[in-house]
Design a protein around this motif. Structure first.
Motif, short mmCIF file in Angstrom:
data_model
loop_
_atom_site.label_atom_id
_atom_site.label_comp_id
_atom_site.label_asym_id
_atom_site.label_seq_id
_atom_site.Cartn_x
_atom_site.Cartn_y
_atom_site.Cartn_z
N HIS A 256 0.83 -1.21 0.00
CA HIS A 256 0.00 0.00 0.00
C HIS A 256 0.86 1.25 0.00
O HIS A 256 2.06 1.19 0.29
CB HIS A 256 -0.84 0.07 1.28
N HIS B 130 -2.53 -3.39 -3.52
CA HIS B 130 -3.92 -3.17 -3.12
C HIS B 130 -4.82 -2.99 -4.34
O HIS B 130 -5.98 -3.41 -4.35
CB HIS B 130 -3.96 -1.91 -2.22
N CYS C 132 -3.77 2.73 -5.27
CA CYS C 132 -2.84 2.23 -4.25
C CYS C 132 -2.22 0.92 -4.69
O CYS C 132 -2.96 0.00 -5.03
CB CYS C 132 -3.61 2.07 -2.94
ZN LIG Z 1 -3.99 0.50 0.01
#
Ligand SMILES: [Zn+2]
Length: 141
Positions: free
Chosen positions: A10, A115, A123
């Protein structure tokens, strides 16, 4: 210990150059109702890897994938205008590689995902597969 079958990367979705402390991140995440920082590890702009929540605890970082993953985030992910961008410093790039290697040494050759593979988000704002090479298959638990 939980079974770990993937590492999910992330960004903190903060602007490049913005300082962010673990305490600040923890306060944000607690406001969202999380028990602690959502991620297990956070890589600072200088490459320092800080502890988020204990690795024994399920994370709060990727819906549907928290039970058996480790959440690893770098501080940044937005350019000066607030647009998603790969803002990683060289130190962060290096630290992410080291963190993944250490986690794989401990938990086996688990795949690394972004992500954005699991949610309609930018992300972590870079191509995780390009960076970490061909991925072993996730163990289906
Ligand atoms: Zn994330």
């Amino acid at each position: 210990m939980r079974a770990i079958n993937e590492i999910i990367i992330h960004c903190t979705a903060t602007k490049a150059g913005r300082e962010l402390t673990i305490d600040e991140l923890r306060a944000w995440h607690k406001q969202k109702g999380f028990k602690d920082v959502g991620y297990h590890y956070v890589v600072m702009p200088d490459g320092e890897i800080k502890n988020g929540r204990p690795i024994t605890m399920c994370g709060a970082h990727c819906k549907g994938h928290n039970a058996n993953s480790i959440g690893l985030a770098y501080v940044g992910g937005l350019d000066a205008n607030g647009k998603p961008a790969d803002t990683r410093t060289q130190q962060q790039r290096d630290a992410l590689k080291v963190a993944v290697q250490v986690l794989r040494d401990v938990f086996g050759d688990v795949p690394v995902h972004g992500h954005n593979e699991y949610a309609n988000k930018a992300c972590p704002c870079f191509d995780v597969h390009k960076e970490f090479g061909k991925q072993p298959k996730s163990n289906q638990l």
